[in-house]
Motif scaffolding. Structure first.
Motif, PDB file in Angstrom:
ATOM      1  N   GLY A  47     -91.046 -18.356 124.098  1.00  0.00           N
ATOM      2  CA  GLY A  47     -90.845 -19.631 124.776  1.00  0.00           C
ATOM      3  C   GLY A  47     -90.110 -20.656 123.949  1.00  0.00           C
ATOM      4  N   LYS A  48     -89.759 -20.323 122.711  1.00  0.00           N
ATOM      5  CA  LYS A  48     -89.046 -21.257 121.840  1.00  0.00           C
ATOM      6  C   LYS A  48     -87.564 -20.916 121.862  1.00  0.00           C
ATOM      7  N   PRO A  49     -86.718 -21.917 121.640  1.00  0.00           N
ATOM      8  CA  PRO A  49     -85.281 -21.624 121.635  1.00  0.00           C
ATOM      9  C   PRO A  49     -84.901 -20.743 120.450  1.00  0.00           C
ATOM     10  N   ILE A  50     -83.845 -19.989 120.619  1.00  0.00           N
ATOM     11  CA  ILE A  50     -83.357 -19.117 119.557  1.00  0.00           C
ATOM     12  C   ILE A  50     -82.749 -20.000 118.473  1.00  0.00           C
ATOM     13  N   PRO A  51     -83.180 -19.821 117.196  1.00  0.00           N
ATOM     14  CA  PRO A  51     -82.637 -20.659 116.122  1.00  0.00           C
ATOM     15  C   PRO A  51     -81.136 -20.474 115.984  1.00  0.00           C
ATOM     16  N   GLY A  52     -80.424 -21.576 115.830  1.00  0.00           N
ATOM     17  CA  GLY A  52     -78.982 -21.532 115.626  1.00  0.00           C
ATOM     18  C   GLY A  52     -78.171 -21.410 116.886  1.00  0.00           C
ATOM     19  N   ARG A  53     -78.833 -21.345 118.029  1.00  0.00           N
ATOM     20  CA  ARG A  53     -78.094 -21.222 119.282  1.00  0.00           C
ATOM     21  C   ARG A  53     -77.347 -22.528 119.539  1.00  0.00           C
ATOM     22  N   GLY A  54     -76.117 -22.434 119.941  1.00  0.00           N
ATOM     23  CA  GLY A  54     -75.309 -23.619 120.198  1.00  0.00           C
ATOM     24  C   GLY A  54     -74.545 -24.091 118.981  1.00  0.00           C
ATOM     25  N   GLN A  55     -74.759 -23.453 117.842  1.00  0.00           N
ATOM     26  CA  GLN A  55     -74.028 -23.805 116.628  1.00  0.00           C
ATOM     27  C   GLN A  55     -72.905 -22.796 116.419  1.00  0.00           C
ATOM     28  N   PRO A  56     -71.864 -23.193 115.681  1.00  0.00           N
ATOM     29  CA  PRO A  56     -70.774 -22.240 115.442  1.00  0.00           C
ATOM     30  C   PRO A  56     -71.272 -21.026 114.642  1.00  0.00           C
ATOM     31  N   TYR A  57     -70.628 -19.894 114.867  1.00  0.00           N
ATOM     32  CA  TYR A  57     -71.031 -18.658 114.204  1.00  0.00           C
ATOM     33  C   TYR A  57     -70.796 -18.766 112.704  1.00  0.00           C
ATOM     34  N   ASP A  58     -71.782 -18.338 111.934  1.00  0.00           N
ATOM     35  CA  ASP A  58     -71.708 -18.340 110.482  1.00  0.00           C
ATOM     36  C   ASP A  58     -71.888 -16.901 110.007  1.00  0.00           C
ATOM     37  N   GLU A  59     -70.899 -16.382 109.290  1.00  0.00           N
ATOM     38  CA  GLU A  59     -70.953 -14.988 108.863  1.00  0.00           C
ATOM     39  C   GLU A  59     -72.114 -14.721 107.911  1.00  0.00           C
ATOM     40  N   SER A  60     -72.525 -15.702 107.160  1.00  0.00           N
ATOM     41  CA  SER A  60     -73.590 -15.494 106.177  1.00  0.00           C
ATOM     42  C   SER A  60     -74.935 -16.003 106.681  1.00  0.00           C
ATOM     43  N   TRP A  61     -75.158 -15.990 107.986  1.00  0.00           N
ATOM     44  CA  TRP A  61     -76.419 -16.488 108.552  1.00  0.00           C
ATOM     45  C   TRP A  61     -77.600 -15.697 108.038  1.00  0.00           C
ATOM     46  N   TRP A  62     -77.430 -14.402 107.860  1.00  0.00           N
ATOM     47  CA  TRP A  62     -78.559 -13.576 107.441  1.00  0.00           C
ATOM     48  C   TRP A  62     -78.924 -13.844 105.984  1.00  0.00           C
ATOM     49  N   ILE A  63     -77.927 -14.157 105.141  1.00  0.00           N
ATOM     50  CA  ILE A  63     -78.214 -14.483 103.746  1.00  0.00           C
ATOM     51  C   ILE A  63     -78.973 -15.798 103.676  1.00  0.00           C
ATOM     52  N   LYS A  64     -78.499 -16.784 104.430  1.00  0.00           N
ATOM     53  CA  LYS A  64     -79.150 -18.090 104.432  1.00  0.00           C
ATOM     54  C   LYS A  64     -80.572 -17.997 104.970  1.00  0.00           C
ATOM     55  N   SER A  65     -80.769 -17.214 106.028  1.00  0.00           N
ATOM     56  CA  SER A  65     -82.121 -17.085 106.574  1.00  0.00           C
ATOM     57  C   SER A  65     -83.033 -16.352 105.602  1.00  0.00           C
ATOM     58  N   PHE A  66     -82.488 -15.370 104.869  1.00  0.00           N
ATOM     59  CA  PHE A  66     -83.288 -14.664 103.859  1.00  0.00           C
ATOM     60  C   PHE A  66     -83.714 -15.611 102.751  1.00  0.00           C
ATOM     61  N   LEU A  67     -82.774 -16.418 102.241  1.00  0.00           N
ATOM     62  CA  LEU A  67     -83.099 -17.365 101.181  1.00  0.00           C
ATOM     63  C   LEU A  67     -84.133 -18.375 101.648  1.00  0.00           C
ATOM     64  N   GLU A  68     -84.001 -18.828 102.871  1.00  0.00           N
ATOM     65  CA  GLU A  68     -84.945 -19.797 103.423  1.00  0.00           C
ATOM     66  C   GLU A  68     -86.319 -19.172 103.611  1.00  0.00           C
ATOM     67  N   ARG A  69     -86.352 -17.965 104.153  1.00  0.00           N
ATOM     68  CA  ARG A  69     -87.621 -17.281 104.423  1.00  0.00           C
ATOM     69  C   ARG A  69     -88.361 -16.956 103.126  1.00  0.00           C
ATOM     70  N   GLU A  70     -87.621 -16.536 102.099  1.00  0.00           N
ATOM     71  CA  GLU A  70     -88.230 -16.141 100.834  1.00  0.00           C
ATOM     72  C   GLU A  70     -88.358 -17.314  99.864  1.00  0.00           C
ATOM     73  N   ALA A  71     -87.940 -18.501 100.276  1.00  0.00           N
ATOM     74  CA  ALA A  71     -88.009 -19.720  99.457  1.00  0.00           C
ATOM     75  C   ALA A  71     -87.273 -19.532  98.129  1.00  0.00           C
TER      76      ALA A  71
END
Length: 158
Positions: free
Chosen positions: A29-53
């Protein structure tokens, strides 16, 4: 035309839905993170760094990482207990800098070894400054009624 394995997978999904295994999933029921933002090729790296602090400095090229470490050196050595530990920290950093200078990779950034004596001098002055007690402001004693000056409004009699 569906293959046999596709039909089996669909049947497993359908039975799992009927059992309610897809109900109350995290993020439902929550919006998909990053939806509506321009595509970023390194989204998975940034999300990994954020998730792992993890610090984002890890993404920087080596010379920029070294330069940042030199800039933050004063804060890094502030809590070290002895002059020898400060010198050892600076020696390790200088070894990394010299290793990079021998075979430079990445952008051309000026990075020079750190002067250990200057770092130790700043470390001592920071410790002395932290050790000297700061003068605490003395609060004035509350005025007793006899010492207080009574202000009167000119149009009122007291």
């Amino acid at each position: 035309m569906a293959f046999g394995w596709e039909a089996a997978v669909e049947a497993q999904i359908r039975t799992a839905q009927e059992r309610g295994e897809f109900d109350n999933l995290p993020g439902a029921g929550k919006p998909i993170p990053g939806r509506g933002q321009p595509y970023d090729e390194s989204w998975w790296i940034k999300s990994f760094l954020e998730r792992e602090a993890l610090p984002t400095d890890l993404l920087l090229p080596t010379p920029l990482q070294l330069r940042r470490r030199v800039e933050q050196l004063r804060d890094e050595v502030r809590d070290l207990p002895t002059e020898e530990s400060v010198r050892a920290f600076v020696a390790d950093l200088n070894a990394e800098i010299v290793a990079w200078l021998r075979t430079p990779t990445g952008p051309r950034v000026v990075v020079r070894p750190v002067n250990a004596d200057d770092t130790v001098r700043r470390w001592r002055s920071d410790r002395e400054r932290a050790a000297t007690p700061t003068a605490t402001p003395v609060e004035p004693a509350p005025a007793s009624p006899s010492n207080r000056r009574r202000w009167r409004l000119p149009w009122r009699r007291h």
